[in-house]
Design a protein around this motif. Structure first.
Motif, PDB file in Angstrom:
ATOM      1  N   PRO A 248     -17.043   0.202   8.696  1.00 48.45           N
ATOM      2  CA  PRO A 248     -16.589  -1.181   8.546  1.00 48.45           C
ATOM      3  C   PRO A 248     -15.400  -1.317   7.597  1.00 48.45           C
ATOM      4  O   PRO A 248     -15.334  -0.665   6.556  1.00 48.45           O
ATOM      5  N   LEU A 249     -14.466  -2.169   8.001  1.00 46.19           N
ATOM      6  CA  LEU A 249     -13.291  -2.588   7.236  1.00 46.19           C
ATOM      7  C   LEU A 249     -12.185  -1.532   7.099  1.00 46.19           C
ATOM      8  O   LEU A 249     -11.127  -1.851   6.577  1.00 46.19           O
ATOM      9  N   VAL A 250     -12.395  -0.314   7.559  1.00 45.56           N
ATOM     10  CA  VAL A 250     -11.353   0.705   7.453  1.00 45.56           C
ATOM     11  C   VAL A 250     -10.133   0.328   8.294  1.00 45.56           C
ATOM     12  O   VAL A 250      -8.999   0.387   7.815  1.00 45.56           O
ATOM     13  N   ASP A 251     -10.345  -0.067   9.527  1.00 49.59           N
ATOM     14  CA  ASP A 251      -9.219  -0.447  10.390  1.00 49.59           C
ATOM     15  C   ASP A 251      -8.483  -1.658   9.831  1.00 49.59           C
ATOM     16  O   ASP A 251      -7.264  -1.723   9.855  1.00 49.59           O
ATOM     17  N   LEU A 252      -9.224  -2.635   9.327  1.00 46.06           N
ATOM     18  CA  LEU A 252      -8.591  -3.836   8.767  1.00 46.06           C
ATOM     19  C   LEU A 252      -7.724  -3.494   7.561  1.00 46.06           C
ATOM     20  O   LEU A 252      -6.584  -3.957   7.463  1.00 46.06           O
ATOM     21  N   VAL A 253      -8.258  -2.717   6.663  1.00 45.67           N
ATOM     22  CA  VAL A 253      -7.500  -2.341   5.466  1.00 45.67           C
ATOM     23  C   VAL A 253      -6.259  -1.548   5.853  1.00 45.67           C
ATOM     24  O   VAL A 253      -5.166  -1.780   5.327  1.00 45.67           O
ATOM     25  N   THR A 254      -6.402  -0.644   6.802  1.00 48.17           N
ATOM     26  CA  THR A 254      -5.273   0.181   7.250  1.00 48.17           C
ATOM     27  C   THR A 254      -4.181  -0.671   7.876  1.00 48.17           C
ATOM     28  O   THR A 254      -3.011  -0.543   7.534  1.00 48.17           O
ATOM     29  N   ILE A 255      -4.555  -1.565   8.779  1.00 51.39           N
ATOM     30  CA  ILE A 255      -3.549  -2.369   9.469  1.00 51.39           C
ATOM     31  C   ILE A 255      -2.894  -3.375   8.530  1.00 51.39           C
ATOM     32  O   ILE A 255      -1.695  -3.630   8.623  1.00 51.39           O
ATOM     33  N   VAL A 256      -3.664  -3.937   7.588  1.00 54.93           N
ATOM     34  CA  VAL A 256      -3.088  -4.885   6.630  1.00 54.93           C
ATOM     35  C   VAL A 256      -2.056  -4.173   5.764  1.00 54.93           C
ATOM     36  O   VAL A 256      -0.980  -4.701   5.483  1.00 54.93           O
ATOM     37  N   GLY A 257      -2.368  -2.959   5.366  1.00 55.02           N
ATOM     38  CA  GLY A 257      -1.434  -2.198   4.530  1.00 55.02           C
ATOM     39  C   GLY A 257      -0.197  -1.750   5.274  1.00 55.02           C
ATOM     40  O   GLY A 257       0.903  -1.734   4.725  1.00 55.02           O
TER      41      GLY A 257
ATOM     42  N   GLU B 176       1.009  -2.922   8.560  1.00 51.89           N
ATOM     43  CA  GLU B 176       1.742  -3.954   9.301  1.00 51.89           C
ATOM     44  C   GLU B 176       1.078  -5.324   9.103  1.00 51.89           C
ATOM     45  O   GLU B 176       0.291  -5.763   9.922  1.00 51.89           O
ATOM     46  N   PRO B 177       1.426  -6.013   8.012  1.00 56.25           N
ATOM     47  CA  PRO B 177       0.756  -7.288   7.700  1.00 56.25           C
ATOM     48  C   PRO B 177       0.873  -8.348   8.794  1.00 56.25           C
ATOM     49  O   PRO B 177      -0.080  -9.081   9.039  1.00 56.25           O
ATOM     50  N   VAL B 178       2.015  -8.454   9.459  1.00 57.66           N
ATOM     51  CA  VAL B 178       2.181  -9.465  10.505  1.00 57.66           C
ATOM     52  C   VAL B 178       1.265  -9.156  11.687  1.00 57.66           C
ATOM     53  O   VAL B 178       0.591 -10.047  12.219  1.00 57.66           O
ATOM     54  N   LEU B 179       1.228  -7.899  12.081  1.00 63.27           N
ATOM     55  CA  LEU B 179       0.338  -7.487  13.164  1.00 63.27           C
ATOM     56  C   LEU B 179      -1.120  -7.711  12.750  1.00 63.27           C
ATOM     57  O   LEU B 179      -1.947  -8.097  13.565  1.00 63.27           O
ATOM     58  N   ALA B 180      -1.417  -7.493  11.480  1.00 65.97           N
ATOM     59  CA  ALA B 180      -2.783  -7.684  10.979  1.00 65.97           C
ATOM     60  C   ALA B 180      -3.229  -9.130  11.136  1.00 65.97           C
ATOM     61  O   ALA B 180      -4.360  -9.395  11.550  1.00 65.97           O
ATOM     62  N   VAL B 181      -2.350 -10.065  10.824  1.00 65.83           N
ATOM     63  CA  VAL B 181      -2.700 -11.488  10.962  1.00 65.83           C
ATOM     64  C   VAL B 181      -2.988 -11.810  12.422  1.00 65.83           C
ATOM     65  O   VAL B 181      -3.986 -12.467  12.743  1.00 65.83           O
ATOM     66  N   ARG B 182      -2.128 -11.344  13.318  1.00 65.06           N
ATOM     67  CA  ARG B 182      -2.352 -11.571  14.758  1.00 65.06           C
ATOM     68  C   ARG B 182      -3.672 -10.950  15.205  1.00 65.06           C
ATOM     69  O   ARG B 182      -4.432 -11.557  15.956  1.00 65.06           O
TER      70      ARG B 182
END
Length: 176
Positions: free
Chosen positions: A75-84, A86-92
């Motif tokens: 849990p949360l590994v993909d979210l943390v990775t993508i936020v770090g 590509e923040p814009v892609l993370a929001v989408r």
């Protein structure tokens, strides 16, 4: 020819008049049959389908070349990775995942009394999301099947259920 996310959204918008027509036909039929709350039930049924199927369809579209089919169960590994990364892609990604089962979360309790509980809505949305992730992996769609997606999908259904909670119980008709 494969359809794109934009194509799914366009088809969803173009299908709105059809969905409205189905709601009207169902409500008219239920009114003639003397059923309680015909419009409420019809809107809820069509809304769950029209608001959920396009998102699931997009999830099951083949991915891009940048990712290979894989599973992420932490849990949360993909979210943390993508936020770090590509923040814009993370929001989408986050907003999109929150919306996948939002229509279900908001409307299913209006239609099915057994689902008039936020924990039940969240549990069923999590089960549906897990099933979609398993299908996505099984079909080798070149996408990441992630527990983070399941968590966000279920959270979106829960938030939508919480927002719609005041409309769950049909209004009582006075006996005057």
């Amino acid at each position: 020819m494969l359809i794109t996310f934009t194509g799914v959204i366009l088809l969803t918008v173009l299908a709105l008049p059809l969905a409205a027509g189905i709601v009207a036909l169902l409500a008219r039929r239920r009114t003639r049959a003397g059923e309680d709350h015909p419009w409420r039930r019809s809107v809820a049924e069509v809304g769950v389908v029209h608001g959920t199927v396009p998102w699931v369809w997009m999830i099951l579209l083949p991915g891009g070349d940048e990712a290979t089919s894989r599973v992420s169960l932490v849990p949360l590994v993909d979210l943390v990775t993508i936020v770090g990364d590509e923040p814009v892609l993370a929001v989408r990604q986050i907003v999109g995942n929150l919306l996948v089962f939002a229509a279900f979360g908001a409307l299913a309790p209006l239609r099915f009394a057994a689902l008039a509980s936020i924990p039940r809505v969240v549990a069923l949305a999590a089960a549906g999301s897990a099933a979609v992730e398993i299908i996505q992996y099984t079909l080798a769609l070149d996408r990441v099947s992630s527990v983070d997606d399941v968590l966000l999908n279920a959270a979106g259904a829960g938030v939508a259920a919480l927002v719609s909670r005041r409309w769950w119980a049909p209004e009582r008709v006075s006996s005057r």
